[in-house]
Write a protein that holds these residues in place. Structure first.
Motif, mmCIF file in Angstrom:
data_model
loop_
_atom_site.group_PDB
_atom_site.id
_atom_site.type_symbol
_atom_site.label_atom_id
_atom_site.label_comp_id
_atom_site.label_asym_id
_atom_site.label_seq_id
_atom_site.Cartn_x
_atom_site.Cartn_y
_atom_site.Cartn_z
ATOM 1 N N ARG A 1 -36.609 23.623 3.002
ATOM 2 C CA ARG A 1 -37.645 23.327 1.685
ATOM 3 C C ARG A 1 -37.976 24.369 0.770
ATOM 4 N N SER B 1 -34.863 15.075 -6.100
ATOM 5 C CA SER B 1 -36.171 15.433 -5.819
ATOM 6 C C SER B 1 -35.933 16.736 -4.803
ATOM 7 N N GLU B 2 -37.285 17.213 -4.667
ATOM 8 C CA GLU B 2 -36.999 18.445 -3.647
ATOM 9 C C GLU B 2 -36.558 18.117 -2.332
ATOM 10 N N ASP B 3 -36.917 16.719 -1.781
ATOM 11 C CA ASP B 3 -36.543 16.036 -0.665
ATOM 12 C C ASP B 3 -35.081 16.332 -0.575
ATOM 13 N N GLU B 4 -34.631 15.563 -1.698
ATOM 14 C CA GLU B 4 -32.877 15.333 -1.444
ATOM 15 C C GLU B 4 -32.131 16.546 -1.770
ATOM 16 N N ALA C 1 -33.507 19.374 -0.543
ATOM 17 C CA ALA C 1 -33.461 20.093 0.789
ATOM 18 C C ALA C 1 -32.407 19.585 1.772
ATOM 19 N N ALA C 2 -32.040 18.426 1.695
ATOM 20 C CA ALA C 2 -31.116 17.728 2.412
ATOM 21 C C ALA C 2 -29.457 18.311 2.383
ATOM 22 N N ARG D 1 -34.891 23.119 8.804
ATOM 23 C CA ARG D 1 -35.399 22.487 7.826
ATOM 24 C C ARG D 1 -36.623 23.038 6.895
ATOM 25 N N ASN D 2 -37.202 24.001 7.569
ATOM 26 C CA ASN D 2 -38.326 24.774 7.028
ATOM 27 C C ASN D 2 -37.657 25.498 5.822
ATOM 28 N N LYS E 1 -37.413 24.230 -3.003
ATOM 29 C CA LYS E 1 -38.315 24.429 -3.904
ATOM 30 C C LYS E 1 -38.204 25.607 -4.944
#
Ligand code: FE
Length: 184
Positions: free
Chosen positions: A41, A165-168, A170-171, A37-38, A45
């Protein structure tokens, strides 16, 4: 192999060379607190922020440390970018060198002798066995990790995913995508 490791660990504990609680803490840290997960991210980004991506390609170690990911097994990071014409694959032919701060602990297959030898002899075939059929015009570049340099693949951003979004984002990023045994 598991028995041999157990025997070695018992011997080292008996001789007072290692503390079993410390070993458990280290494994727990990399299994649960650190992991792919790191890296996801970092990738998200880079997809979202062109200035960050430029820093990441220029000096991956510093750019990754900006997000708080640093330390052992990630002291000299290099990011290699997939494009429509280039696909990157990471291996450690000698042993199992892997970028722990961004990907956690390596999967068992990454450490296996067949992956380590065949990734360089027949990278296209190995990638195919992971279910990825690379078009003939895509060039495959294989990166052999060392005790010093660890690689992270920057996958191509999936098409048609504007406005996430960045979170989306990243998933969407998988561990194998960042090793190069998957395309996103
Ligand atoms: Fe290694």
């Amino acid at each position: 192999m598991a028995l041999r490791v157990k025997a070695l660990e018992s011997l080292m504990v008996e001789k007072g060379l290692v503390d079993p609680a410390a070993l458990d803490a280290i494994v727990d840290h990399f299994e649960h607190k650190v992991g792919p997960r790191n890296g996801a991210r970092v990738v998200a980004k880079a997809w979202s922020d062109p200035a960050y991506k430029a820093r990441l390609m220029e000096d991956a170690t510093s750019a990754i440390a900006e997000l708080g990911y640093a330390g052992g097994q990630g002291d000299h990071m290099v990011v290699v970018e997939n494009t429509p014409t280039v696909h990157n694959l990471v291996v450690c032919t000698l042993c199992s060198c892997y970028p722990w701060p961004v990907l956690g602990l390596p999967p068992v297959w990454y450490k296996s002798a067949p992956y380590r030898s065949r990734a360089v002899i027949d990278p296209r075939g190995v990638i195919g066995e992971f279910g990825v059929k690379l078009p003939d015009e895509v060039e495959v570049r294989v990166w052999d990790s060392t005790a010093e340099i660890r690689y992270l693949v920057l996958p191509e951003r999936p098409a048609g995913r504007e406005g996430l979004s960045e979170d989306e984002l990243a998933a969407l990023v998988t561990r194998n995508g960042m090793i190069g045994t998957a395309r996103l």
